[in-house]
Enzyme design. Sequence first.
Site, short mmCIF file in Angstrom:
data_model
loop_
_atom_site.label_atom_id
_atom_site.label_comp_id
_atom_site.label_asym_id
_atom_site.label_seq_id
_atom_site.Cartn_x
_atom_site.Cartn_y
_atom_site.Cartn_z
N SER A 93 55.31 -10.82 -13.03
CA SER A 93 56.30 -10.83 -14.10
C SER A 93 55.78 -10.09 -15.32
O SER A 93 55.55 -8.88 -15.28
CB SER A 93 56.69 -12.28 -14.41
OG SER A 93 57.75 -12.35 -15.34
N HIS A 201 64.01 -14.23 -15.84
CA HIS A 201 64.53 -13.65 -14.60
C HIS A 201 65.84 -14.28 -14.16
O HIS A 201 66.07 -14.53 -12.97
CB HIS A 201 63.47 -13.74 -13.48
CG HIS A 201 62.18 -13.06 -13.86
ND1 HIS A 201 62.06 -11.69 -13.90
CD2 HIS A 201 60.99 -13.56 -14.26
CE1 HIS A 201 60.83 -11.37 -14.29
NE2 HIS A 201 60.17 -12.50 -14.53
#
Length: 315
Positions: A93, A201
């Site tokens: 990420s 996300h």
Amino acid sequence: MKIAVLFPGQGSQYVGMGKDFVETESECAQIMSLAESVCDFPIRELSFAGPLEALTRSAVLQPAITVTNLICFQALKTRLPQDVEIACYAGHSLGEYSALCAAGVLSVQDSIKLVERRGFFMEREGDKNPGGMRAILGLDIAAMEAVVQGYKGKGIVTVANHNTEQQIVISGDQQGLDGVSATAAEAGAKVIPLNVSIANHSPLLADAVPDFSAYMDTVTFQQPQAAVYCNVSASSENDAAMIKKIMARQIISRVRWYEIISNMIADGVDVFIEAGPKTVLKGMMRKIAPKGAQLTALQFDTPETLHKCCETLGF
């Protein structure tokens, strides 16, 4: 020996991260000084002394973890023998920006600038659209997708991270998380709330994408000097323009970590070094690696653990 360097993201923070390297190595100290000139908050003080609650705010945490990762990577580079090459990089990420910097796609300064703005825009949307994330343990990706797609209740929820074969992270608002968590628990899964301040996300952050993409257009992306495996595609990307397009939508796209590590192993990587705070990615490696695979997974975030890491590899 084929080496991959991995960088952690949000959730790996702790008060004091990077402090020993900054206090003992001048090149690491320079990275922190550069970060202080970029950020409009006391990044050194919050990273080294906390409090943890202030450090965990997305707008603070994203540059703080990235700077720690880059400090760790700088320390690693000074230890590696000249004839040792790093084959590829990946970051979980937020950690992907550290990977892009390590691979030469982004400068240190641009990396810090990007994650500072990324954190700002994501926190802004998180304040407008409150949410969170939960780890679901015990269901595979197909089962978890079926649970999410079958949920007809109120709220928003999505599969955000595919971390290991049976560790999936969902992201969304409170109603969506509660509804899907209940169904997952009924199917035998263990549900663990994560210490994050926003629904990373997920569609709740969609309005951050246009503003962040516009800011990203002011930054030059170079061709990578080594392969970077991207969260969005789970594959190795070698074109700077394509990487920039991918990173623009990474904020709201799934983190395909299980696939990234599986693809690296298939491509012959046998040594994985996690450079950054805590051992989250090293821990995932044990669950991703095929039975019987001859792999070495290491982690460091202090001079002492870096020394042990290099000793293990014979450097």
